[in-house]
Design a protein around this motif. Sequence first.
Motif, PDB file in Angstrom:
ATOM      1  N   TYR A 263      26.071  19.541  43.289  1.00  9.92           N
ATOM      2  CA  TYR A 263      26.825  20.369  42.358  1.00  9.92           C
ATOM      3  C   TYR A 263      26.050  20.556  41.068  1.00  9.92           C
ATOM      4  CZ  TYR A 263      30.756  22.010  39.529  1.00  9.92           C
ATOM      5  OH  TYR A 263      31.582  22.756  38.714  1.00  9.92           O
ATOM      6  N   VAL A 265      26.193  21.441  37.310  1.00  6.48           N
ATOM      7  CA  VAL A 265      27.242  21.404  36.288  1.00  6.48           C
ATOM      8  C   VAL A 265      27.146  22.568  35.306  1.00  6.48           C
ATOM      9  CG1 VAL A 265      27.504  18.898  36.419  1.00  6.48           C
ATOM     10  CG2 VAL A 265      25.872  19.876  34.785  1.00  6.48           C
ATOM     11  N   ARG A 268      28.067  25.737  37.777  1.00  8.56           N
ATOM     12  CA  ARG A 268      29.351  25.439  38.420  1.00  8.56           C
ATOM     13  C   ARG A 268      29.363  25.899  39.876  1.00  8.56           C
ATOM     14  NH1 ARG A 268      33.553  24.906  34.559  1.00  8.56           N
ATOM     15  NH2 ARG A 268      32.653  24.142  32.603  1.00  8.56           N
TER      16      ARG A 268
END
Length: 294
Positions: A263, A265, A268
């Motif tokens: 993932y 950050v 997103r």
Amino acid sequence: MTREAFGLYRRYAWGAAIVHPITRQPSSGFYTSYPGLSLINALSTLWTMGLKKEWAAAVNWVEKEFAYSAINGSIGSMETMTDYLGGLLSAYALSGDPVLLNRSAAVLETLLPAFHPITGLLVYKIKPSSGQLDVQWNYLSNVGFQQPELIYLSKLLPNHKAVARLPGILAKTRQTMEAAFRPFGLYMHVVNASSGEPVSSMSTLNNGAIDFYYNMLRSYVQLGREDAELLEMYAQAMSATVKAGMFKLMTSGGDGLLYVDSYDVIRRNSSLVMDRTACQLGAMLAIGARELKN
């Protein structure tokens, strides 16, 4: 099969990191700087299988030929920790052979400069013969956080000059990682060894990161399940990955199998990749579930 493989290694590449089975040539390229890597990794296997002749030959090589401090190439901190120290210490745990413990302490003594003096984190690479370091960054898995090898060695040789520094290093490393910036509660998979702060914007449970989380569990069990804070750190880290949507069920042709992705950050979004160390994930989650249930 093991006896044959070891015999061919001994015949064609004795003391090298690896042997190429078709050309029957010793290591080349990246692994040239890692003498005895396969040999030391194989020690515990040889002992467990009762291959005493092969075991004796391998230990003799470690005693007479293996000198980590003489290695003239750049060595990764991960390979030093898991392959050299891990290989020697697991073999010592099985056999009690003092040669293996002494070599473990010698490796640590040379490795000590690779622990950053402020953060306690391991740097990415070290050139053992000169002490030259690559200090800018390291993968999360490789920073030495709650490393079981270091905890084990500190219990075996608490009065050894180099080993006596380990409790302080482990405490410093833990303090650094507890204070590190974690967007959405997620640890980033590349960190600055000088500060512990993230260098990348990617969080993952795959290669370069999973051992960081796994070491929380390993060390929790290793330390007699008395360090509740370690288990809580693991629980919080896993909770953050779940909230970020990193765990998914394969609903299209996957028969409901669990999948984990990485993932970003900042963007997103997810990166749909599972790599070689993701094979540890099932075991880690199972052990974590057991310990949290207890």
